[in-house]
Design an enzyme around this catalytic site. Sequence first.
Site, short mmCIF file in Angstrom:
data_model
loop_
_atom_site.label_atom_id
_atom_site.label_comp_id
_atom_site.label_asym_id
_atom_site.label_seq_id
_atom_site.Cartn_x
_atom_site.Cartn_y
_atom_site.Cartn_z
CG ASP A 48 -1.82 1.23 1.25
OD1 ASP A 48 -2.88 1.15 0.62
OD2 ASP A 48 -1.46 2.26 1.86
CE1 TYR A 53 0.38 7.80 2.55
CE2 TYR A 53 0.85 5.53 1.97
CZ TYR A 53 0.01 6.47 2.51
OH TYR A 53 -1.20 6.08 3.03
CE LYS A 78 -3.84 4.53 0.50
NZ LYS A 78 -2.41 4.48 0.83
CG HIS A 111 -4.79 9.55 0.02
ND1 HIS A 111 -3.43 9.51 -0.16
CD2 HIS A 111 -4.99 9.13 1.29
CE1 HIS A 111 -2.86 9.09 0.95
NE2 HIS A 111 -3.79 8.86 1.85
N1 LIG Z 1 -5.80 6.09 3.32
C1 LIG Z 1 -5.34 6.86 4.27
O1 LIG Z 1 -5.75 8.01 4.43
C2 LIG Z 1 -4.29 6.32 5.19
C3 LIG Z 1 -4.01 6.99 6.40
C4 LIG Z 1 -3.05 6.45 7.24
C5 LIG Z 1 -2.39 5.28 6.88
N2 LIG Z 1 -2.64 4.66 5.68
C6 LIG Z 1 -1.96 3.41 5.27
O2 LIG Z 1 -2.07 2.46 6.31
C7 LIG Z 1 -0.79 2.04 6.72
C8 LIG Z 1 -0.78 1.64 8.17
O3 LIG Z 1 -1.20 2.69 9.00
P1 LIG Z 1 -0.19 3.57 9.90
O4 LIG Z 1 1.14 3.58 9.26
O5 LIG Z 1 -0.88 4.85 10.14
O6 LIG Z 1 -0.18 2.85 11.31
P2 LIG Z 1 -0.03 1.35 11.88
O7 LIG Z 1 0.31 0.38 10.83
O8 LIG Z 1 -1.25 1.11 12.72
O9 LIG Z 1 1.15 1.51 12.92
C9 LIG Z 1 2.46 1.77 12.50
C10 LIG Z 1 3.29 2.00 13.77
O10 LIG Z 1 3.29 0.81 14.57
C11 LIG Z 1 4.62 0.38 14.83
N3 LIG Z 1 4.63 -1.09 14.74
C12 LIG Z 1 4.50 -1.87 13.63
N4 LIG Z 1 4.53 -3.17 13.94
C13 LIG Z 1 4.68 -3.24 15.28
C14 LIG Z 1 4.78 -4.31 16.19
N5 LIG Z 1 4.73 -5.58 15.79
N6 LIG Z 1 4.93 -4.02 17.52
C15 LIG Z 1 4.96 -2.73 17.94
N7 LIG Z 1 4.88 -1.65 17.12
C16 LIG Z 1 4.73 -1.91 15.79
C17 LIG Z 1 5.48 1.03 13.76
O11 LIG Z 1 6.76 1.34 14.29
P3 LIG Z 1 8.11 0.68 13.67
O12 LIG Z 1 8.28 1.28 12.32
O13 LIG Z 1 9.11 1.15 14.66
O14 LIG Z 1 7.90 -0.79 13.67
C18 LIG Z 1 4.72 2.32 13.48
O15 LIG Z 1 5.12 3.34 14.39
C19 LIG Z 1 0.09 3.24 6.36
O16 LIG Z 1 1.46 2.95 6.40
C20 LIG Z 1 -0.46 3.60 5.02
O17 LIG Z 1 0.02 2.70 4.03
C21 LIG Z 1 -3.61 5.17 4.85
#
Ligand SMILES: NC(=O)c1ccc[n+]([C@@H]2O[C@H](COP(=O)([O-])OP(=O)(O)OC[C@H]3O[C@@H](n4cnc5c(N)ncnc54)[C@H](OP(=O)(O)O)[C@@H]3O)[C@@H](O)[C@H]2O)c1
Length: 280
Positions: A48, A53, A78, A111
């Site tokens: 994704d 990004y 997106k 997006h």
């Molecule tokens: N469509 C939209 O508007 C939108 C908005 C937000 C996000 N997204 C997409 O969704 C994806 C995921 O969401 P997100 O990046 O916001 O948050 P997330 O995946 O919920 O959380 C990422 C955070 O969790 C930590 N983490 C990952 N695996 C872990 C584990 N096993 N144990 C402890 N901590 C862990 C990571 O740190 P480390 O790097 O230190 O592991 C990072 O700080 C994004 O990367 C993006 O691709 C889309």
Amino acid sequence: MTAGAPAPSVEANGARIPLLGLGTWELRGRTCARVVEQALRLGYRHLDTAELYENEREVGEGFRASGAKRNDVFVTTKIWPSHFAPRELARAARDCLVRLRLSEVDLLLLHWPNPQIPLPDTIGALCKVKRDGLARHIGVSNFTVALIDEALAASNEPLVCNQIECHPFLDQSKVIKACRAHGMAVVAYSPIARGDARGNAVLGRIGAAHKKTAVQVCLRFLVQHGIVVIPRTSKVERLSENAAIFDFELSKQEMTEIAGLAHPGGRVVDWAFSGRPKWD
Ligand SMILES: NC(=O)c1ccc[n+]([C@@H]2O[C@H](COP(=O)([O-])OP(=O)(O)OC[C@H]3O[C@@H](n4cnc5c(N)ncnc54)[C@H](OP(=O)(O)O)[C@@H]3O)[C@@H](O)[C@H]2O)c1
């Protein structure tokens, strides 16, 4: 999930979407390419990214370095709302493909909603991008129930998903119900609440009973509901942990207890978000 085995997936309006993907927001440069490569080597089959990004080049590099076959990997990108005017959207989609070095993406999403541009115009352009062969499937992100209805009314192509913030701390039942009613998949972003799942006592206790971590229980809860998850990590060692969610099952009682973690302040992504990319 085992490398080489078929990835568990959901069907949505003609698309087959792997239930586990790698989120890449904030992954940049060599770290991004390396994490993407390792994820694919470990068996992830869904990536994704987004023009916002600024890492589509590195996502493409990691993909090529992994040796994974194009048809085995589901790639989503997106289009940012500042590119929703019809001509802009087509150009932005082409630019994404150039950066990714792909001839088409599997899924192209709007997006965030853009109230400045009539949605039917944007949806029309998105459909044309699909018909022109730049995207196998199209969908939306951060759409409310009302916006989903408006988008569907304007679309003459199937919309296969709504990507929304979704995790146990947030009640998204209304929008999930609307997606299901229209055969659309729910793709959960921030599925571990930006890491907050890790320290949660309930998820930790349930995890201990299954010899799993709180993060794995959090992701399992979502996929057990048929929701696609795209957790992000910058740490290669966490990729396996986040992928080991298909070899255990939560009981009905555990699922109910986890659903009870939802609370009004549970959102981790600000809806007033107006991150301005450089091209604005
Ligand atoms: N469509 C939209 O508007 C939108 C908005 C937000 C996000 N997204 C997409 O969704 C994806 C995921 O969401 P997100 O990046 O916001 O948050 P997330 O995946 O919920 O959380 C990422 C955070 O969790 C930590 N983490 C990952 N695996 C872990 C584990 N096993 N144990 C402890 N901590 C862990 C990571 O740190 P480390 O790097 O230190 O592991 C990072 O700080 C994004 O990367 C993006 O691709 C889309």
